[in-house]
Design an enzyme around this catalytic site. Structure first.
Site, PDB file in Angstrom:
ATOM      1  N   SER A   1      47.539 -54.610 -66.816  1.00  0.00           N
ATOM      2  CA  SER A   1      47.760 -53.597 -67.976  1.00  0.00           C
ATOM      3  C   SER A   1      49.428 -54.008 -68.380  1.00  0.00           C
ATOM      4  CB  SER A   1      47.729 -52.230 -67.381  1.00  0.00           C
ATOM      5  OG  SER A   1      48.253 -51.340 -68.405  1.00  0.00           O
TER       6      SER A   1
ATOM      7  N   LYS B   1      49.769 -52.190 -61.049  1.00  0.00           N
ATOM      8  CA  LYS B   1      49.390 -53.285 -61.714  1.00  0.00           C
ATOM      9  C   LYS B   1      50.732 -54.244 -61.962  1.00  0.00           C
ATOM     10  CE  LYS B   1      45.329 -52.306 -63.422  1.00  0.00           C
ATOM     11  NZ  LYS B   1      44.336 -52.925 -63.025  1.00  0.00           N
TER      12      LYS B   1
ATOM     13  N   TYR C   1      49.877 -45.862 -61.207  1.00  0.00           N
ATOM     14  CA  TYR C   1      49.117 -46.995 -61.477  1.00  0.00           C
ATOM     15  C   TYR C   1      49.809 -48.110 -61.957  1.00  0.00           C
ATOM     16  CZ  TYR C   1      45.846 -48.943 -65.140  1.00  0.00           C
ATOM     17  OH  TYR C   1      45.058 -49.657 -65.742  1.00  0.00           O
TER      18      TYR C   1
HETATM   19  N1  LIG Z   1      40.705 -48.805 -70.318  1.00  0.00           N
HETATM   20  C1  LIG Z   1      41.880 -49.150 -70.879  1.00  0.00           C
HETATM   21  O1  LIG Z   1      42.680 -48.814 -71.635  1.00  0.00           O
HETATM   22  C2  LIG Z   1      42.626 -50.276 -69.952  1.00  0.00           C
HETATM   23  C3  LIG Z   1      43.879 -50.487 -70.075  1.00  0.00           C
HETATM   24  C4  LIG Z   1      44.590 -51.293 -69.285  1.00  0.00           C
HETATM   25  C5  LIG Z   1      43.927 -52.087 -68.004  1.00  0.00           C
HETATM   26  N2  LIG Z   1      42.652 -51.530 -67.947  1.00  0.00           N
HETATM   27  C6  LIG Z   1      41.965 -51.805 -66.731  1.00  0.00           C
HETATM   28  O2  LIG Z   1      40.609 -52.400 -66.963  1.00  0.00           O
HETATM   29  C7  LIG Z   1      39.927 -52.460 -65.564  1.00  0.00           C
HETATM   30  C8  LIG Z   1      38.767 -51.895 -65.998  1.00  0.00           C
HETATM   31  O3  LIG Z   1      38.712 -50.304 -66.237  1.00  0.00           O
HETATM   32  P1  LIG Z   1      37.942 -49.563 -67.326  1.00  0.00           P
HETATM   33  O4  LIG Z   1      39.354 -49.149 -68.276  1.00  0.00           O
HETATM   34  O5  LIG Z   1      37.047 -50.244 -67.904  1.00  0.00           O
HETATM   35  O6  LIG Z   1      37.634 -48.267 -66.655  1.00  0.00           O
HETATM   36  P2  LIG Z   1      36.155 -47.639 -65.969  1.00  0.00           P
HETATM   37  O7  LIG Z   1      35.232 -47.488 -67.338  1.00  0.00           O
HETATM   38  O8  LIG Z   1      36.536 -46.524 -65.054  1.00  0.00           O
HETATM   39  O9  LIG Z   1      35.650 -49.000 -65.122  1.00  0.00           O
HETATM   40  C9  LIG Z   1      36.063 -49.186 -63.806  1.00  0.00           C
HETATM   41  C10 LIG Z   1      35.051 -50.080 -63.018  1.00  0.00           C
HETATM   42  O10 LIG Z   1      35.693 -50.255 -61.793  1.00  0.00           O
HETATM   43  C11 LIG Z   1      34.792 -49.832 -60.823  1.00  0.00           C
HETATM   44  N3  LIG Z   1      35.326 -49.635 -59.589  1.00  0.00           N
HETATM   45  C12 LIG Z   1      36.297 -48.683 -59.073  1.00  0.00           C
HETATM   46  N4  LIG Z   1      36.254 -48.874 -57.856  1.00  0.00           N
HETATM   47  C13 LIG Z   1      35.579 -49.582 -57.414  1.00  0.00           C
HETATM   48  C14 LIG Z   1      35.462 -50.244 -56.189  1.00  0.00           C
HETATM   49  N5  LIG Z   1      35.993 -49.828 -54.962  1.00  0.00           N
HETATM   50  N6  LIG Z   1      34.684 -51.365 -55.929  1.00  0.00           N
HETATM   51  C15 LIG Z   1      34.104 -51.936 -57.173  1.00  0.00           C
HETATM   52  N7  LIG Z   1      34.207 -51.426 -58.246  1.00  0.00           N
HETATM   53  C16 LIG Z   1      35.048 -50.539 -58.443  1.00  0.00           C
HETATM   54  C17 LIG Z   1      34.247 -48.900 -61.512  1.00  0.00           C
HETATM   55  O11 LIG Z   1      33.002 -48.285 -60.731  1.00  0.00           O
HETATM   56  P3  LIG Z   1      32.195 -46.901 -60.998  1.00  0.00           P
HETATM   57  O12 LIG Z   1      31.671 -46.849 -62.245  1.00  0.00           O
HETATM   58  O13 LIG Z   1      31.374 -46.962 -59.533  1.00  0.00           O
HETATM   59  O14 LIG Z   1      33.245 -45.751 -60.430  1.00  0.00           O
HETATM   60  C18 LIG Z   1      33.898 -49.038 -62.852  1.00  0.00           C
HETATM   61  O15 LIG Z   1      32.654 -50.042 -62.814  1.00  0.00           O
HETATM   62  C19 LIG Z   1      40.842 -51.910 -64.648  1.00  0.00           C
HETATM   63  O16 LIG Z   1      41.618 -52.767 -63.982  1.00  0.00           O
HETATM   64  C20 LIG Z   1      41.879 -50.988 -65.473  1.00  0.00           C
HETATM   65  O17 LIG Z   1      43.004 -50.660 -64.895  1.00  0.00           O
HETATM   66  C21 LIG Z   1      41.953 -50.617 -68.608  1.00  0.00           C
END
Ligand SMILES: NC(=O)c1ccc[n+]([C@@H]2O[C@H](COP(=O)([O-])OP(=O)(O)OC[C@H]3O[C@@H](n4cnc5c(N)ncnc54)[C@H](OP(=O)(O)O)[C@@H]3O)[C@@H](O)[C@H]2O)c1
Length: 250
Positions: free
Chosen positions: A142, A169, A165
């Site tokens: 991020s 990162k 957080y």
């Molecule tokens: N969305 C944004 O704006 C944004 C911005 C910058 C970076 N990111 C990064 O993008 C990545 C994906 O996040 P997202 O935004 O798509 O959020 P999300 O919709 O909450 O997806 C996160 C995923 O990670 C899984 N997860 C959590 N803990 C886990 C574990 N112990 N083992 C395996 N899977 C696990 C979750 O599974 P469950 O469904 O079972 O909880 C879900 O599938 C993250 O690394 C986040 O930091 C997101």
């Protein structure tokens, strides 16, 4: 050896991971996407939803992987080895946003999933990556992990807290840089990729949380950025934190 490019995405049942699975599997019949999910039912549901999209040209399989459970990581590694003999792309996407609880619990939960988990997943799967003809190791980071952006009063996210957080990162970025030095000479291209602010469950499950108050974009745009890395279009930026429009400063 399978003629397809074998791609594992952790946390692919939701948000950025799900969108990346859709974009990548829609790009070419040569892609086989392993849709990682810690909950097997959610993984199966995600694959069914993806296959119902109509745009899919490649192939998809669900695979159980909890990045905080070594037995689960070992089992996923064995499934990939037995079925494909190698792994071409490891996309460490699973992550958590700011959790509830007391400070120690917040620190432990966040670093467990956002730092320790991905590094252990990579360590376990590196032997399979080294069997690929063109391996990629990608970490979803991020812009909030950038030290210089966090310290810049003119940066739009200067005031954003998410302290733990952000620290997780930043730590992930450092480990990514160090991995580049170790695995780069062995042919692995390592990247951190920032998906941008996009709709997902990271901040919670209300519409306000999912949309970040209306500011979050489409996670398929993040999927396109990740696809461009896999396609080799960002190879000039190996070892850096790339985003849709360029590279984040450290
Ligand atoms: N969305 C944004 O704006 C944004 C911005 C910058 C970076 N990111 C990064 O993008 C990545 C994906 O996040 P997202 O935004 O798509 O959020 P999300 O919709 O909450 O997806 C996160 C995923 O990670 C899984 N997860 C959590 N803990 C886990 C574990 N112990 N083992 C395996 N899977 C696990 C979750 O599974 P469950 O469904 O079972 O909880 C879900 O599938 C993250 O690394 C986040 O930091 C997101």
């Amino acid at each position: 050896m399978s003629s397809q490019t074998i791609i594992l995405i952790t946390g692919a049942n939701s948000g950025v991971g799900f969108a990346a699975a859709k974009v990548i599997a829609s790009a070419s019949p040569s892609y086989h996407v392993l849709v990682g999910s810690r909950n097997p039912e959610n993984g199966k549901k995600a694959v069914s939803e993806l296959q119902a999209q109509g745009s899919i040209k490649g192939t998809l399989t669900d695979i159980q992987i909890d990045v905080n459970d070594q037995a689960s990581i070992d089992a996923a590694s064995k499934v990939i080895e037995d079925r494909f003999g190698h792994l071409d792309v490891l996309l460490n996407n699973a992550g958590v946003g700011p959790p509830d609880g007391e400070l120690r619990t917040q620190l432990e939960r966040t670093f467990q999933t956002n730092v320790i988990g991905p590094m252990v997943v990579t360590h376990t799967l590196t032997p399979l990556l080294l069997k690929s003809r063109n391996p990629y190791s990608i970490y979803v980071t991020s812009g909030l992990g950038s030290l210089s952006m966090a310290a810049d009063p003119n940066d739009p996210y200067y005031q954003a807290r998410y302290d733990i957080y952000r620290a997780s990162k930043a730590a992930l970025n450092m480990l990514m840089i160090q991995e580049t030095k170790e695995l780069g000479p062995k042919g692995v291209k390592t990247f951190a990729v920032c998906p941008g602010l996009v709709r997902s469950n990271l901040r919670g499950k209300t519409e306000q949380d999912i949309s970040a108050g209306g500011y979050a974009g489409d996670p398929e745009v993040s999927g396109q950025t990740l696809l461009s890395v896999i396609e080799g279009k960002r190879d000039a930026d190996v070892g850096r934190a790339v985003h849709k429009d360029g590279v984040h400063p450290w």
